[in-house]
Design an enzyme around this catalytic site. Structure first.
Site, PDB file in Angstrom:
ATOM      1  N   GLY A  21      21.034 -29.409 -47.172  1.00  0.00           N
ATOM      2  CA  GLY A  21      21.317 -27.979 -47.338  1.00  0.00           C
ATOM      3  C   GLY A  21      22.580 -27.531 -46.616  1.00  0.00           C
ATOM      4  O   GLY A  21      23.558 -28.273 -46.504  1.00  0.00           O
ATOM      5  N   ASP A  41      17.678 -32.890 -36.792  1.00  0.00           N
ATOM      6  CA  ASP A  41      16.738 -32.409 -37.806  1.00  0.00           C
ATOM      7  C   ASP A  41      15.378 -33.042 -37.540  1.00  0.00           C
ATOM      8  O   ASP A  41      15.296 -34.044 -36.826  1.00  0.00           O
ATOM      9  CB  ASP A  41      17.241 -32.800 -39.223  1.00  0.00           C
ATOM     10  CG  ASP A  41      16.693 -31.871 -40.306  1.00  0.00           C
ATOM     11  OD1 ASP A  41      15.461 -31.846 -40.518  1.00  0.00           O
ATOM     12  OD2 ASP A  41      17.482 -31.161 -40.943  1.00  0.00           O
ATOM     13  N   ASP A  65      12.611 -31.633 -33.067  1.00  0.00           N
ATOM     14  CA  ASP A  65      12.102 -30.338 -33.529  1.00  0.00           C
ATOM     15  C   ASP A  65      12.680 -29.264 -32.587  1.00  0.00           C
ATOM     16  O   ASP A  65      12.404 -29.285 -31.389  1.00  0.00           O
ATOM     17  CB  ASP A  65      10.571 -30.366 -33.444  1.00  0.00           C
ATOM     18  CG  ASP A  65       9.930 -29.062 -33.882  1.00  0.00           C
ATOM     19  OD1 ASP A  65      10.640 -28.023 -33.958  1.00  0.00           O
ATOM     20  OD2 ASP A  65       8.712 -29.070 -34.131  1.00  0.00           O
ATOM     21  N   VAL A  66      13.479 -28.365 -33.142  1.00  0.00           N
ATOM     22  CA  VAL A  66      14.156 -27.377 -32.279  1.00  0.00           C
ATOM     23  C   VAL A  66      13.187 -26.405 -31.613  1.00  0.00           C
ATOM     24  O   VAL A  66      13.570 -25.691 -30.683  1.00  0.00           O
ATOM     25  CB  VAL A  66      15.236 -26.572 -33.053  1.00  0.00           C
ATOM     26  CG1 VAL A  66      16.335 -27.477 -33.557  1.00  0.00           C
ATOM     27  CG2 VAL A  66      14.620 -25.762 -34.191  1.00  0.00           C
ATOM     28  N   ASN A  92      21.312 -23.719 -37.073  1.00  0.00           N
ATOM     29  CA  ASN A  92      21.130 -23.529 -38.517  1.00  0.00           C
ATOM     30  C   ASN A  92      19.694 -23.782 -38.981  1.00  0.00           C
ATOM     31  O   ASN A  92      19.259 -23.193 -39.971  1.00  0.00           O
ATOM     32  CB  ASN A  92      22.099 -24.489 -39.240  1.00  0.00           C
ATOM     33  CG  ASN A  92      21.752 -24.656 -40.699  1.00  0.00           C
ATOM     34  OD1 ASN A  92      22.031 -23.788 -41.519  1.00  0.00           O
ATOM     35  ND2 ASN A  92      21.109 -25.779 -41.045  1.00  0.00           N
ATOM     36  N   TYR A 158      10.177 -13.560 -42.060  1.00  0.00           N
ATOM     37  CA  TYR A 158      11.509 -14.173 -42.112  1.00  0.00           C
ATOM     38  C   TYR A 158      12.588 -13.178 -41.690  1.00  0.00           C
ATOM     39  O   TYR A 158      13.436 -13.479 -40.845  1.00  0.00           O
ATOM     40  CB  TYR A 158      11.759 -14.667 -43.544  1.00  0.00           C
ATOM     41  CG  TYR A 158      13.117 -15.320 -43.749  1.00  0.00           C
ATOM     42  CD1 TYR A 158      13.357 -16.617 -43.290  1.00  0.00           C
ATOM     43  CD2 TYR A 158      14.142 -14.651 -44.412  1.00  0.00           C
ATOM     44  CE1 TYR A 158      14.594 -17.222 -43.491  1.00  0.00           C
ATOM     45  CE2 TYR A 158      15.371 -15.252 -44.617  1.00  0.00           C
ATOM     46  CZ  TYR A 158      15.592 -16.538 -44.153  1.00  0.00           C
ATOM     47  OH  TYR A 158      16.819 -17.134 -44.347  1.00  0.00           O
ATOM     48  N   LYS A 162      15.102 -13.262 -38.420  1.00  0.00           N
ATOM     49  CA  LYS A 162      16.567 -13.253 -38.524  1.00  0.00           C
ATOM     50  C   LYS A 162      17.153 -12.021 -37.805  1.00  0.00           C
ATOM     51  O   LYS A 162      18.260 -12.091 -37.270  1.00  0.00           O
ATOM     52  CB  LYS A 162      16.999 -13.290 -39.998  1.00  0.00           C
ATOM     53  CG  LYS A 162      16.627 -14.604 -40.710  1.00  0.00           C
ATOM     54  CD  LYS A 162      17.246 -15.811 -40.035  1.00  0.00           C
ATOM     55  CE  LYS A 162      17.038 -17.090 -40.835  1.00  0.00           C
ATOM     56  NZ  LYS A 162      17.659 -18.263 -40.198  1.00  0.00           N
ATOM     57  N   PRO A 188      24.186 -15.711 -44.495  1.00  0.00           N
ATOM     58  CA  PRO A 188      24.450 -16.115 -45.878  1.00  0.00           C
ATOM     59  C   PRO A 188      23.652 -15.256 -46.850  1.00  0.00           C
ATOM     60  O   PRO A 188      22.576 -14.756 -46.523  1.00  0.00           O
ATOM     61  CB  PRO A 188      23.944 -17.565 -45.950  1.00  0.00           C
ATOM     62  CG  PRO A 188      23.639 -17.975 -44.542  1.00  0.00           C
ATOM     63  CD  PRO A 188      23.380 -16.715 -43.783  1.00  0.00           C
ATOM     64  N   LEU A 190      21.952 -15.509 -50.841  1.00  0.00           N
ATOM     65  CA  LEU A 190      21.225 -16.605 -51.478  1.00  0.00           C
ATOM     66  C   LEU A 190      22.216 -17.696 -51.882  1.00  0.00           C
ATOM     67  O   LEU A 190      23.172 -17.455 -52.603  1.00  0.00           O
ATOM     68  CB  LEU A 190      20.458 -16.118 -52.708  1.00  0.00           C
ATOM     69  CG  LEU A 190      19.549 -17.184 -53.302  1.00  0.00           C
ATOM     70  CD1 LEU A 190      18.374 -17.495 -52.387  1.00  0.00           C
ATOM     71  CD2 LEU A 190      19.061 -16.781 -54.678  1.00  0.00           C
TER      72      LEU A 190
END
Ligand SMILES: NC(=O)c1ccc[n+]([C@@H]2O[C@H](COP(=O)([O-])OP(=O)(O)OC[C@H]3O[C@@H](n4cnc5c(N)ncnc54)[C@H](O)[C@@H]3O)[C@@H](O)[C@H]2O)c1
Length: 251
Positions: A21, A41, A65-66, A92, A158, A162, A188, A190
């Protein structure tokens, strides 16, 4: 191919959610600009690491795992031991879920906050000391333009996460502004990646027609803004959130 005149030559960058991604595209662009890149990741990043190797920059592919405090501390130690520094952090890693508000369980809420908001907190806390010691650093958080939209599509957790990322961006920019560290967010619109669902695309198409924006985003539409924000050219730009969405959200 990296060379000494490349804008980020000598810098070490870390990108979370880099197995695919947007994260993979961010990592590729940073490497093209000459940075050594740490790919992080929960999934293996080996494929992306192979693509970067062709650019003759140093890479490290790490599975972590962040949202796991211990894993983040171990990761930071590994980065310092391998590269001796971390100059650029791109937070990200993140995900969304479409769930009607009244059906969001506390567990679902917490899972989302853990990755989308606590992840950037833990990663920034683990690496900002290194940046401060050198008097130079760049943190770029990936938010979302949904924060500025009126989308009744079951995205409350979500959007709240954000919004938190944007708040974190502003607060860190204030706290570390005097130390040569800038902290900004990219929101961003979509953008075509493996995580964007057909339902989201249909919703987007309706909005696109309504709002007259040019087209769906591609990961390549985002990378130029990142490259700018982490460069020396952007040393007087901090605490800002940039919508990169074809103009859907303004201001
Ligand atoms: N694609 C879009 O349309 C869009 C729009 C706005 C914002 N965003 C944001 O951009 C970022 C990237 O989105 P994407 O579309 O590339 O998603 P994606 O699902 O394609 O990639 C996200 C990556 O993060 C990784 N990841 C998830 N949880 C993790 C964790 N706990 N620790 C480490 N890695 C983890 C995943 O394995 C995956 O490789 C996310 O923060 C997302 O919210 C995306």
């Amino acid at each position: 191919m990296s060379c000494e005149s490349a804008r980020l030559h000598g810098r070490v960058a870390l990108v979370t959610g880099a197995a695919g991604g947007l994260g993979a595209s961010f990592a590729l662009r940073l490497a093209q600009e000459g940075a050594d890149v740490v790919l992080v990741d929960v999934r293996p990043c080996d494929e992306v690491a192979e693509r970067l190797a062709a650019l003759e920059v140093r890479t490290l592919a790490a599975t972590a795992d962040v949202s796991d405090e211990q894993a983040v501390a171990e990761l930071a130690a590994r980065v310092t031991s391998r590269f001796g520094r971390c100059d650029i952090l791109v937070n990200n890693a993140g995900f969304g879920r479409v769930e009607r508000f009244e059906e969001i369980t506390l567990q679902s809420w917490r899972e989302l906050m853990a990755v989308n908001l606590e992840g950037p907190f833990l990663m920034s806390r683990a690496l900002v000391g290194e940046m401060r010691a050198r008097g130079w650093g760049r943190i770029v958080n990936i938010a979302s333009n949904t924060f500025g939209m009126g989308l009744p599509i079951g995205f409350t957790h979500y959007i709240a996460s954000k919004g938190g990322v944007i708040g974190l961006t502003r607060a860190l920019a204030s706290e570390f502004g005097a130390h040569g560290i800038t902290v900004n967010a990219i929101s961003p619109g979509l953008t075509r990646t493996p995580s964007t669902t057909r339902k989201m695309s249909e919703q987007f198409e309706r909005d696109r027609v309504k709002q007259a924006i040019p087209r769906t985003g591609e990961p390549e539409d985002l990378v130029g803004m990142l490259a700018y924000l982490v460069s020396d050219d952007a040393s007087f730009v901090t605490g800002q959130t940039f919508n990169v969405d074809g103009g859907l959200v303004r201001g």
